[in-house]
Design a protein around this motif. Sequence first.
Motif, PDB file in Angstrom:
ATOM      1  N   GLU B 260     117.280   8.897 -35.407  1.00  0.00           N
ATOM      2  CA  GLU B 260     118.662   9.009 -35.847  1.00  0.00           C
ATOM      3  C   GLU B 260     119.298   7.613 -35.953  1.00  0.00           C
ATOM      4  O   GLU B 260     119.985   7.308 -36.936  1.00  0.00           O
ATOM      5  CB  GLU B 260     119.421   9.887 -34.833  1.00  0.00           C
ATOM      6  N   ALA B 261     119.045   6.767 -34.972  1.00  0.00           N
ATOM      7  CA  ALA B 261     119.607   5.406 -34.997  1.00  0.00           C
ATOM      8  C   ALA B 261     119.028   4.630 -36.172  1.00  0.00           C
ATOM      9  O   ALA B 261     119.744   3.913 -36.884  1.00  0.00           O
ATOM     10  CB  ALA B 261     119.297   4.685 -33.683  1.00  0.00           C
ATOM     11  N   SER B 262     117.738   4.818 -36.405  1.00  0.00           N
ATOM     12  CA  SER B 262     117.084   4.112 -37.503  1.00  0.00           C
ATOM     13  C   SER B 262     117.669   4.552 -38.847  1.00  0.00           C
ATOM     14  O   SER B 262     117.953   3.735 -39.718  1.00  0.00           O
ATOM     15  CB  SER B 262     115.583   4.394 -37.388  1.00  0.00           C
ATOM     16  N   ARG B 263     117.894   5.849 -38.993  1.00  0.00           N
ATOM     17  CA  ARG B 263     118.450   6.375 -40.247  1.00  0.00           C
ATOM     18  C   ARG B 263     119.870   5.855 -40.470  1.00  0.00           C
ATOM     19  O   ARG B 263     120.209   5.354 -41.542  1.00  0.00           O
ATOM     20  CB  ARG B 263     118.457   7.916 -40.196  1.00  0.00           C
ATOM     21  N   ARG B 264     120.685   5.939 -39.426  1.00  0.00           N
ATOM     22  CA  ARG B 264     122.100   5.553 -39.586  1.00  0.00           C
ATOM     23  C   ARG B 264     122.271   4.049 -39.786  1.00  0.00           C
ATOM     24  O   ARG B 264     123.225   3.611 -40.417  1.00  0.00           O
ATOM     25  CB  ARG B 264     122.908   5.990 -38.359  1.00  0.00           C
ATOM     26  N   LEU B 265     121.380   3.257 -39.199  1.00  0.00           N
ATOM     27  CA  LEU B 265     121.514   1.810 -39.323  1.00  0.00           C
ATOM     28  C   LEU B 265     120.725   1.261 -40.507  1.00  0.00           C
ATOM     29  O   LEU B 265     120.746   0.049 -40.776  1.00  0.00           O
ATOM     30  CB  LEU B 265     121.051   1.121 -38.033  1.00  0.00           C
ATOM     31  N   GLY B 266     120.007   2.150 -41.192  1.00  0.00           N
ATOM     32  CA  GLY B 266     119.228   1.721 -42.346  1.00  0.00           C
ATOM     33  C   GLY B 266     118.179   0.681 -41.986  1.00  0.00           C
ATOM     34  O   GLY B 266     117.983  -0.315 -42.670  1.00  0.00           O
ATOM     35  N   CYS B 267     117.499   0.941 -40.909  1.00  0.00           N
ATOM     36  CA  CYS B 267     116.615  -0.062 -40.322  1.00  0.00           C
ATOM     37  C   CYS B 267     115.372   0.686 -39.835  1.00  0.00           C
ATOM     38  O   CYS B 267     115.511   1.737 -39.219  1.00  0.00           O
ATOM     39  CB  CYS B 267     117.426  -0.638 -39.167  1.00  0.00           C
ATOM     40  N   PRO B 268     114.150   0.220 -40.129  1.00  0.00           N
ATOM     41  CA  PRO B 268     112.975   1.018 -39.784  1.00  0.00           C
ATOM     42  C   PRO B 268     112.852   1.308 -38.284  1.00  0.00           C
ATOM     43  O   PRO B 268     113.245   0.470 -37.462  1.00  0.00           O
ATOM     44  CB  PRO B 268     111.801   0.171 -40.272  1.00  0.00           C
ATOM     45  N   PHE B 269     112.301   2.482 -37.990  1.00  0.00           N
ATOM     46  CA  PHE B 269     112.016   2.832 -36.599  1.00  0.00           C
ATOM     47  C   PHE B 269     110.764   2.086 -36.163  1.00  0.00           C
ATOM     48  O   PHE B 269     109.761   2.081 -36.868  1.00  0.00           O
ATOM     49  CB  PHE B 269     111.840   4.352 -36.491  1.00  0.00           C
ATOM     50  N   GLY B 270     110.832   1.421 -35.018  1.00  0.00           N
ATOM     51  CA  GLY B 270     109.684   0.677 -34.514  1.00  0.00           C
ATOM     52  C   GLY B 270     108.865   1.511 -33.559  1.00  0.00           C
ATOM     53  O   GLY B 270     107.903   2.172 -33.944  1.00  0.00           O
ATOM     54  N   ILE B 271     109.280   1.552 -32.312  1.00  0.00           N
ATOM     55  CA  ILE B 271     108.522   2.292 -31.305  1.00  0.00           C
ATOM     56  C   ILE B 271     109.464   2.960 -30.299  1.00  0.00           C
ATOM     57  O   ILE B 271     110.631   2.599 -30.189  1.00  0.00           O
ATOM     58  CB  ILE B 271     107.581   1.360 -30.510  1.00  0.00           C
ATOM     59  N   VAL B 272     108.903   3.949 -29.587  1.00  0.00           N
ATOM     60  CA  VAL B 272     109.551   4.432 -28.375  1.00  0.00           C
ATOM     61  C   VAL B 272     108.750   3.864 -27.210  1.00  0.00           C
ATOM     62  O   VAL B 272     107.520   3.915 -27.209  1.00  0.00           O
ATOM     63  CB  VAL B 272     109.564   5.969 -28.311  1.00  0.00           C
ATOM     64  N   ASP B 273     109.431   3.273 -26.269  1.00  0.00           N
ATOM     65  CA  ASP B 273     108.792   2.739 -25.073  1.00  0.00           C
ATOM     66  C   ASP B 273     108.807   3.832 -24.013  1.00  0.00           C
ATOM     67  O   ASP B 273     109.860   4.265 -23.559  1.00  0.00           O
ATOM     68  CB  ASP B 273     109.571   1.501 -24.598  1.00  0.00           C
ATOM     69  N   LEU B 274     107.609   4.308 -23.651  1.00  0.00           N
ATOM     70  CA  LEU B 274     107.500   5.416 -22.696  1.00  0.00           C
ATOM     71  C   LEU B 274     107.637   4.887 -21.289  1.00  0.00           C
ATOM     72  O   LEU B 274     106.645   4.601 -20.641  1.00  0.00           O
ATOM     73  CB  LEU B 274     106.112   6.046 -22.788  1.00  0.00           C
ATOM     74  N   SER B 275     108.850   4.731 -20.854  1.00  0.00           N
ATOM     75  CA  SER B 275     108.985   4.117 -19.541  1.00  0.00           C
ATOM     76  C   SER B 275     109.798   4.969 -18.596  1.00  0.00           C
ATOM     77  O   SER B 275     110.670   5.711 -19.018  1.00  0.00           O
ATOM     78  CB  SER B 275     109.623   2.743 -19.680  1.00  0.00           C
ATOM     79  N   LEU B 276     109.485   4.850 -17.321  1.00  0.00           N
ATOM     80  CA  LEU B 276     110.364   5.392 -16.305  1.00  0.00           C
ATOM     81  C   LEU B 276     111.108   4.190 -15.750  1.00  0.00           C
ATOM     82  O   LEU B 276     110.555   3.412 -14.987  1.00  0.00           O
ATOM     83  CB  LEU B 276     109.556   6.066 -15.201  1.00  0.00           C
ATOM     84  N   ALA B 277     112.341   4.010 -16.206  1.00  0.00           N
ATOM     85  CA  ALA B 277     113.109   2.841 -15.790  1.00  0.00           C
ATOM     86  C   ALA B 277     114.149   3.268 -14.762  1.00  0.00           C
ATOM     87  O   ALA B 277     115.044   4.034 -15.084  1.00  0.00           O
ATOM     88  CB  ALA B 277     113.785   2.208 -16.995  1.00  0.00           C
ATOM     89  N   PRO B 278     114.017   2.795 -13.532  1.00  0.00           N
ATOM     90  CA  PRO B 278     114.977   3.214 -12.503  1.00  0.00           C
ATOM     91  C   PRO B 278     116.303   2.460 -12.606  1.00  0.00           C
ATOM     92  O   PRO B 278     116.403   1.464 -13.309  1.00  0.00           O
ATOM     93  CB  PRO B 278     114.268   2.834 -11.209  1.00  0.00           C
ATOM     94  N   THR B 279     117.304   2.984 -11.933  1.00  0.00           N
ATOM     95  CA  THR B 279     118.548   2.240 -11.706  1.00  0.00           C
ATOM     96  C   THR B 279     118.871   2.372 -10.218  1.00  0.00           C
ATOM     97  O   THR B 279     118.307   3.243  -9.546  1.00  0.00           O
ATOM     98  CB  THR B 279     119.740   2.809 -12.502  1.00  0.00           C
ATOM     99  N   PRO B 280     119.780   1.536  -9.723  1.00  0.00           N
ATOM    100  CA  PRO B 280     120.096   1.635  -8.296  1.00  0.00           C
ATOM    101  C   PRO B 280     120.826   2.934  -7.928  1.00  0.00           C
ATOM    102  O   PRO B 280     121.024   3.221  -6.750  1.00  0.00           O
ATOM    103  CB  PRO B 280     121.001   0.424  -8.045  1.00  0.00           C
ATOM    104  N   ALA B 281     121.218   3.735  -8.924  1.00  0.00           N
ATOM    105  CA  ALA B 281     121.945   4.977  -8.645  1.00  0.00           C
ATOM    106  C   ALA B 281     121.079   5.943  -7.838  1.00  0.00           C
ATOM    107  O   ALA B 281     119.861   5.961  -7.977  1.00  0.00           O
ATOM    108  CB  ALA B 281     122.368   5.636  -9.947  1.00  0.00           C
TER     109      ALA B 281
END
Lengths: 89, 452
Positions: B260-281
Amino acid sequence: MRAVITVVGKDTVGILAKVSSLCAAHNVNVTDVTQSILQDLFVMVMLVDLSGIRSGYAVLADELTALGNEMGLSIKMMHEDIFNSMHRI
Amino acid sequence: MINFTDVLETIKMINEENLDIRTITMGISLLDCCDSDIDRCCQKVYDKILAKASNLVATGEAIEKEYGIPIIHKRVSVTPAAMVLSACEVKDAVKFAKTLDRAAEAIGVNFIGGFSALVTKGFAGADLDVIRAIPEALSVTERVCASVNVGTTKGGINMDAVKLMGEVVKEAAIRTKDRQCIGAAKLVVFCNAPEDNPFMAGAFHGAGEADTVINVGVSGPGVVRSALARHPEANITEVAEIIKRTAFKITRVGQLVANEASRRLGCPFGIVDLSLAPTPAVGDSVAHILEEIGLEKCGCPGTTATLALLNDAVKKGGVMASSKVGGLSGAFIPVTEDAGMIAAAECGSLLIEKLEAMTAVCSVGLDMIVIPGDVSSETIAAIIADEAAIGMVNFKTTACRLIPAIGLKEGDRLEFGGLLGGGPVMRVNTASPAKFIHRSGQIPAPLQSLKN
């Protein structure tokens, strides 16, 4: 475009009426409704068709959130694709 | 009709389990901004970033609203600064960093990555100018993130660069010692750096990428932990299966947002980074997943095995959910950004040596680790070398983001606030590796590199 409106909170009189009136005021058609009581919590899931919406998506989303705050409920509207992509291959 | 329980599951993931899209990162090539004049170069850089990414934040917010999924960061990564600056007669790297900072401020992003140099086998062009300018650049800018790639499996490890980075990391901390040594928290030293990584501080836009591209990083440690908590009796095979299924769902949301972001910004989709990124929450910790699997405290024996299982299951679940996967892809273990890691480090269960072992089986490396301020630059360089060696031999990305806490010692704390969190100063082995570091030279590429 279709979206899903979810309402979660304490059951009270007139939830369905108020949410669907708000939809009607925006010319949004309610195509399906499911509701249930889960562990004392009222849960309603509403499928709506936004193709005839008079205001913008964001306006209705904000008004639904405001209605939720007024009634002590959590009301959210989300594009149906998020559910489709997460739960269907 | 969409299934009632599916809807509730999604709502619960978002409302109670901190499911979010961690970042939409727009990669922008600055190769066409090269100029022999530094001022013209900086102007072109500023203009290009504004031309391409002015709508990034607004678009991210619109998607967030429509889909009801929080998108925490909107960020920009650019071509490594050293490549762009190589053409300049006066290689004023600090001026370049300030330009990136101004552009980031103008478009409203909190970080911009790419104040970088790739020096696996030696220094060329403006590499040394950029590396030497890193401490000053990070102290006079707010949003700029720096990274240096010192090794690859194919090229070996540049020990001259490793030695230099030991000094640069320390200097970056010293220059920001009145601000919790924040400079060092914005600096990553890589081995096998990916060119499409959306996560800061190590993001840069590789030379092989398109002019602009949208990369998305997903998150969701809380969702994985909750899924496991619902199955306390599951055996390890079943645990892997639960993680896989959960990762699939998380990644599908990432793919949707990326498209969706790629379509709306008219910019090719690159990759999805499959990450489990924690936060201090609370409820957003990778360490707590390991503890949910059955460890009393993260860092105890069993940590490496559970992390290996988690990391692999996340990738297996995620890879089918996305059309293109890349970046770092794996579980992150940044100590100060993870409530469970902080607690484990504070009680003495989690040590740097154990973290190093963990980095052999998961994404990235020794990340956001606070070390005593009096640790020598040679010791910092040697830690970097150890970490790079793990990456080089295992054909994986590894990195170091060490924060020397200037004026503080073991047991004291640094507090960055926000998503960078805070944490205790951890013990570092005090025996000296100085002779090894001062030998300089190159660790030759290992046998693993000869795959042809």
